[in-house]
Design a protein around this motif. Sequence first.
Motif, PDB file in Angstrom:
ATOM      1  N   GLN A  83       0.752  -1.093  -0.001  1.00 49.61           N
ATOM      2  CA  GLN A  83      -0.084   0.108  -0.021  1.00 49.61           C
ATOM      3  C   GLN A  83       0.945   1.165   0.007  1.00 49.61           C
ATOM      4  O   GLN A  83       0.384   2.081  -0.410  1.00 49.61           O
ATOM      5  N   ASN A  86       1.730   1.658  -3.591  1.00 53.33           N
ATOM      6  CA  ASN A  86       0.550   1.986  -4.360  1.00 53.33           C
ATOM      7  C   ASN A  86       0.346   3.661  -3.844  1.00 53.33           C
ATOM      8  O   ASN A  86      -0.227   4.232  -5.012  1.00 53.33           O
ATOM      9  N   GLU A  87       0.393   4.100  -2.716  1.00 50.70           N
ATOM     10  CA  GLU A  87       0.412   5.608  -2.362  1.00 50.70           C
ATOM     11  C   GLU A  87       1.306   6.203  -3.138  1.00 50.70           C
ATOM     12  O   GLU A  87       1.017   7.397  -3.752  1.00 50.70           O
ATOM     13  N   MET A 248      -6.070   2.935   1.133  1.00 51.75           N
ATOM     14  CA  MET A 248      -4.920   2.183   1.145  1.00 51.75           C
ATOM     15  C   MET A 248      -4.781   1.809   2.591  1.00 51.75           C
ATOM     16  O   MET A 248      -4.352   0.718   2.996  1.00 51.75           O
ATOM     17  N   TYR A 249      -4.628   2.844   3.599  1.00 47.55           N
ATOM     18  CA  TYR A 249      -4.293   2.703   4.911  1.00 47.55           C
ATOM     19  C   TYR A 249      -5.309   1.832   5.300  1.00 47.55           C
ATOM     20  O   TYR A 249      -5.050   0.889   6.527  1.00 47.55           O
ATOM     21  N   LYS A 251      -6.741  -0.709   4.122  1.00 47.29           N
ATOM     22  CA  LYS A 251      -6.398  -2.002   3.524  1.00 47.29           C
ATOM     23  C   LYS A 251      -5.492  -2.731   4.433  1.00 47.29           C
ATOM     24  O   LYS A 251      -5.384  -3.957   5.111  1.00 47.29           O
TER      25      LYS A 251
END
Length: 335
Positions: A83, A86-87, A248-249, A251
Motif C-alpha cells: 500500500q 500504491n500510495e 490504502m491505509y 486495507k
Amino acid sequence: MTGSLFKGNFWTSDILSTTGYDSIIQHLNNGRKNCKEFEDFLKERASIEERYGKDLLSLARKKPCGQSETNTLKRALEAFKQQVDNEAQSHIHLAQTLREEARKMEEFREKQKLLQKKTELIMDAAHKQKSLQFKKTMDAKKNYEQKCRDKDEAEQAVHRSANVANPKQQEKLFVKLATSKTAVEDSDKVYMLHVNTLDKVRNEWQSEHIKACEVFETQECERINFFRNALWLHMNQLSQQCVTSDEMYEKVRKSLEMCSIEKDIEYFVNHRRTGQTPPAPIMYENFYCPQKNAAPPGKATGPNSARRGPLPNPKSLPDDPDYSLLDNNYSLIYQ
C-alpha cells in the motif's frame, strides 16, 4: 453577466484621455498574471508530489521493514509495503494530473491574451485616429481664430483711414479687408469640416470603446469563472488523494485485523522448535565418595566423575583416639 458594468463606468471627460480604458487593460493584464502564478504553483506542486512519490516508492521497494517476520504479521507487513507502493504511485499520478491542469490554465491564458490583443489593436487605432483628428481640429481652430483676428484688424484699419485723403491707401486697406474676410470664411469651413470629422471619429471611437468594454468584461467573467473552477478542481484532486490514501491505509488496517498473536506464536513454535525434553539436573558428586553419591541411572554425572579410585582403608588404629596411622608412614588427625 450582461457586460454593462465596464462600458458604463470607465469614461473620462477629457476626449484625449485613455485613463478608463487603461484601467481595464491593467486589470486584465493583472488577471492573466494571476493565472500564470497559479499555473506556476500547480507545476511546482506537481514537482513536489512527484519527488515525494518517487521517494516513497524507493522507500517501499528498497528499505527493509520487518523482513524476518512470519505468518499473519508478515502478511500484514507485506500489505503495508504494497500500500505504501500504491500510495507512491498515486502521488506520481497526481503530479501528472496537476501538470495537465497547469497546461489547461496556460492554454486558457494564451487564448485570452490573443483575444485581448485583437481588441487592443482596434482600440489603439481608434485612439490614434481620434488623437490625430483632434490635433487637426485644434490646428484648424487656431488658424480660424487667427484669420478672425486678422479680419478684425483689417476692419479697424479701414475705419481709422476713413478721414485719410489718400484713395490709393484706402483701396489697399479695403482689398486687405476683403481678403481677410475670404480667409475667415475659408478657415471657418475647414474648421467646421474638422469638427464634423472629429465628431464622427469620436463616435466611432466611442462605439469601439463600448464594444471593447463588453469584450473585456466577458473575458474577465470567463477568467474568474475558469480560475475559480480550476482552484475548486485542485481542491477536489487533493481531497481525492487523501481519500485514496485512507483507502490504502484501511486495507493495511484490515490486514492487521487478521493478524493473530496466537497463530504467529504457534507458527513459530511449529517451525522452529528444538525439542520437548529439558536437560537433566546436574547432581552433586563427592570427590572422595563417588559411589555413595553416584547419580542414579539416567542422570548426568558431575565433571569429577571417575576422577580417581576409592581411598585406602587404614590397617591399624593407635591407642590414641586423636590419631590414625596409614601404612606406618603418615599420620592423620582424626576428627
